[in-house]
Design an enzyme around this catalytic site. Structure first.
Site, PDB file in Angstrom:
ATOM      1  N   HIS A  62       0.829  -1.217   0.000  1.00  0.00           N
ATOM      2  CA  HIS A  62       0.000   0.000   0.000  1.00  0.00           C
ATOM      3  C   HIS A  62       0.859   1.261   0.000  1.00  0.00           C
ATOM      4  CE1 HIS A  62      -3.862   1.987   1.841  1.00  0.00           C
ATOM      5  NE2 HIS A  62      -3.269   2.775   0.962  1.00  0.00           N
ATOM      6  N   PHE A 110       2.781   6.344  -4.671  1.00  0.00           N
ATOM      7  CA  PHE A 110       3.809   7.123  -5.343  1.00  0.00           C
ATOM      8  C   PHE A 110       3.006   8.017  -6.302  1.00  0.00           C
ATOM      9  CE2 PHE A 110       7.136   3.492  -4.658  1.00  0.00           C
ATOM     10  CZ  PHE A 110       7.131   3.769  -3.305  1.00  0.00           C
ATOM     11  N   ARG A 111       3.527   9.142  -6.687  1.00  0.00           N
ATOM     12  CA  ARG A 111       2.669  10.162  -7.316  1.00  0.00           C
ATOM     13  C   ARG A 111       2.837  10.274  -8.817  1.00  0.00           C
ATOM     14  NH1 ARG A 111      -1.047  10.415  -3.446  1.00  0.00           N
ATOM     15  NH2 ARG A 111      -0.364  11.506  -1.566  1.00  0.00           N
ATOM     16  N   ASN A 156      -4.700   6.415  -7.417  1.00  0.00           N
ATOM     17  CA  ASN A 156      -5.161   7.807  -7.402  1.00  0.00           C
ATOM     18  C   ASN A 156      -4.066   8.776  -7.827  1.00  0.00           C
ATOM     19  OD1 ASN A 156      -3.862   7.109  -4.956  1.00  0.00           O
ATOM     20  ND2 ASN A 156      -4.845   8.775  -3.863  1.00  0.00           N
ATOM     21  N   HIS A 161     -10.971   0.890   0.529  1.00  0.00           N
ATOM     22  CA  HIS A 161     -10.914   1.990   1.496  1.00  0.00           C
ATOM     23  C   HIS A 161     -12.332   2.164   2.003  1.00  0.00           C
ATOM     24  CE1 HIS A 161      -9.455   6.236   2.688  1.00  0.00           C
ATOM     25  NE2 HIS A 161     -10.716   6.146   3.105  1.00  0.00           N
ATOM     26  N   HIS A 195      -6.193  -0.285   5.827  1.00  0.00           N
ATOM     27  CA  HIS A 195      -6.051   0.624   6.978  1.00  0.00           C
ATOM     28  C   HIS A 195      -7.223   0.564   7.949  1.00  0.00           C
ATOM     29  CE1 HIS A 195      -8.152   2.936   3.964  1.00  0.00           C
ATOM     30  NE2 HIS A 195      -7.086   3.444   3.404  1.00  0.00           N
ATOM     31  N   ASP A 222       0.719   2.802   3.612  1.00  0.00           N
ATOM     32  CA  ASP A 222      -0.130   3.886   3.090  1.00  0.00           C
ATOM     33  C   ASP A 222       0.719   5.141   2.842  1.00  0.00           C
ATOM     34  OD1 ASP A 222      -2.338   5.181   2.114  1.00  0.00           O
ATOM     35  OD2 ASP A 222      -3.463   5.180   3.991  1.00  0.00           O
ATOM     36  N   HIS A 228       2.946  14.219   0.702  1.00  0.00           N
ATOM     37  CA  HIS A 228       2.488  15.551   0.289  1.00  0.00           C
ATOM     38  C   HIS A 228       3.591  16.520   0.684  1.00  0.00           C
ATOM     39  CE1 HIS A 228      -1.661  14.465  -0.708  1.00  0.00           C
ATOM     40  NE2 HIS A 228      -1.666  13.685   0.359  1.00  0.00           N
TER      41      HIS A 228
HETATM   42  O1  DOR Z   1      -4.710  10.064   3.776  1.00  0.00           O
HETATM   43  C1  DOR Z   1      -4.792   9.550   2.665  1.00  0.00           C
HETATM   44  N1  DOR Z   1      -3.971   9.936   1.663  1.00  0.00           N
HETATM   45  N2  DOR Z   1      -5.708   8.604   2.446  1.00  0.00           N
HETATM   46  C2  DOR Z   1      -5.982   8.178   1.206  1.00  0.00           C
HETATM   47  O2  DOR Z   1      -6.906   7.417   1.052  1.00  0.00           O
HETATM   48  C3  DOR Z   1      -5.216   8.676   0.044  1.00  0.00           C
HETATM   49  C4  DOR Z   1      -3.901   9.206   0.464  1.00  0.00           C
HETATM   50  C5  DOR Z   1      -3.233  10.038  -0.612  1.00  0.00           C
HETATM   51  O3  DOR Z   1      -3.148   9.572  -1.750  1.00  0.00           O
HETATM   52  O4  DOR Z   1      -2.770  11.134  -0.312  1.00  0.00           O
HETATM   53 ZN    ZN Z   2      -3.922   4.699   0.779  1.00  0.00          ZN
END
Ligand code: DOR
Ligand code: ZN
Length: 445
Positions: A62, A65-66, A96, A181, A234, A305, A309
């Site tokens: 889990h 990476f962006r 995502n 989720h 989670h 997870d 950011h």
């Molecule tokens: O806190 C979170 N950040 N929960 C998520 O479900 C997505 C994740 C994110 O991609 O920043």
């Molecule tokens: Zn997540």
């Protein structure tokens, strides 16, 4: 003597399915080739593992990476660098991104980007949307697909499937286990007014335990009707642990290190918006229940997870601040520290981070130290006391919620398919990550 092995790890203590014992480990062609005593001269290279424990490679199922779309916070290269520095040998990346991973093209694009740039092995989750449900059975079996991910409640990005009729259809069409989720979208929407400007602690009040429990309850009911397997990501509440324990034929569970280590509201005082994530941190009673669920065997996997950011984004006043915190590099040190503290055994750690992901996702050739398995190994020094710092974070976001934490137990080498990719905090090989393989997708078509 003829060389029987490319590499031998000598003098280490191996933790595998038959317990903890001293043994050499012979590796040939990227696979485990012998467990036991290896004669001098039988290997091309040798790795002195005396005083160290050798674990099956840690699989973090889990991470966010962006890439593509958020490379200023992380990309596949930087994220995988953080992974191997943290002793992680394979990661499963969430959908995502921007664009989101929702069809064969975006999945193949990620696999292509990953080859030659990731230091660890990898898989990617195709994400469910209201518009791709009929394609999911195909997507979940494509090369590099970890399995389908469903957001039942809105989080970072715009992936969402909250309509029970769509969830019913989704569960009807899929074959593999699906990762969820669980937060109830209607309840989140109805309670948005509970958020207080510039008060991140109100995040935990808004997205309360009941929101998570409601979604998990509904999901268990739908999975029961469909007779399909689900993995609940989670898990953050005592009640969900009880629900999952009562439905073990269908449901497996993940917990995160941050829900095990951090507690609301205290963490918001120390970390402000850096403690903001979804599902949110809970109070002490829930945190204790997660540890109890872990001890009782309800928890199958630990996923970081990892949701990087930038500090600039996190500096926005709540609720403009984004949810998520990095974690892929700190899971192993934090959990080994808990092993040293007696909170769990080293074999149970391995069960959660190697055997667990292999069992839940149906990974082939990884997750244990056994002949013929990939030589993915996490070599740890259980006596090493080190400090987790922002400065040592390889994640492009450049921070960790655990900055300044002293831990006992540290990953000192990471081997991926027999190659030493990290040793003593240094990257030691070219990036050569490959897609993880899954039993239910071996024969595609
Ligand atoms: O806190 C979170 N950040 N929960 C998520 O479900 C997505 C994740 C994110 O991609 O920043
Ligand atoms: Zn997540």
């Amino acid at each position: 003597m003829a060389q029987l092995y490319d590499l031998v790890l000598r003098g280490g203590t191996i933790v595998n399915q038959d317990g903890i014992a001293a043994a050499d480990l012979g590796i040939r062609g990227g696979r485990i080739s012998h467990i036991g005593t290896v004669a001098e001269g039988a290997a091309g290279e040798s790795f002195d593992a005396s005083g160290l424990h050798i674990l099956p490679g840690v699989i973090d199922s889990h991470v966010h990476f962006r890439e593509p779309g958020g490379e200023e916070c992380e990309d596949l290269e930087s994220g995988s660098r953080a992974a191997v520095l943290g002793g992680v040998t394979a990661v499963f990346d969430m959908p995502n991104t921007d664009p989101a991973t929702v069809n064969a093209e975006t999945l193949a694009d990620k696999v292509k980007r990953a080859r030659g740039r990731m230091y660890c092995d990898f898989a990617f989750y195709p994400g469910a949307t209201p518009h791709n449900i009929e394609e999911l059975a195909t997507l979940e079996r494509l090369e590099g697909a970890a399995g389908i991910k469903v957001f039942m409640g809105s989080s970072t990005g715009d992936l969402l499937v909250d309509d029970p009729a769509l969830l019913r259809r989704l569960l009807a069409v899929v074959g593999r286990r699906v990762a969820f989720h669980c937060e109830d979208e209607a309840r989140l929407n109805a309670r948005k007014g509970l958020r207080r400007e510039d008060d991140p602690a109100s995040h935990s009040e808004w997205r309360d335990p009941k929101a998570a429990v409601m979604a998990t309850q509904l999901l268990l009911q739908l999975a029961r009707e469909a007779g399909k397997r689900i993995h609940i990501l989670h898990v953050s509440t005592a009640e969900e642990m009880t629900l999952i324990a009562a439905n073990r034929d269908l449901a497996t569970a993940e917990v995160t290190p941050h829900h095990l280590m951090l507690v609301a509201p205290d963490a918001y005082e120390q970390l402000s918006t850096r403690a903001q994530m979804n599902p949110p941190l809970r109070g002490e009673a829930e945190r204790t229940a997660l540890w109890e669920g872990l001890r009782q065997g309800v928890v199958d996997t630990i996923g970081s997870d990892h949701a990087p950011h930038s500090l600039a984004a996190k500096a926005k006043p709540y609720p403009a601040s984004p949810s998520g915190m990095p974690g892929v590099q700190s899971t192993v040190p934090l959990m080994l520290d808990r092993v040293n503290a007696g909170a769990l055994s080293l074999p149970r750690f391995v069960d959660l981070t190697s055997a667990g992901p292999a069992r839940v996702y149906g990974i082939v050739g990884k997750g244990r130290i056994a002949l013929g398995y990939d030589a993915d190994l996490t070599v740890v020094d259980m006596q090493a006391e080190r400090v987790i710092t922002n400065a040592a974070s390889a994640s492009r976001c450049g921070w960790t919620p655990y900055d300044g934490w002293t831990v006992k137990g540290w990953p000192v080498a990471t081997l991926v398919r027999g190659r030493v990719v990290m040793r003593e905090g240094e990257i030691t090989a070219e990036a050569d990550g490959q897609p993880v393989r899954f039993g239910e997708a071996l024969a595609r078509g």
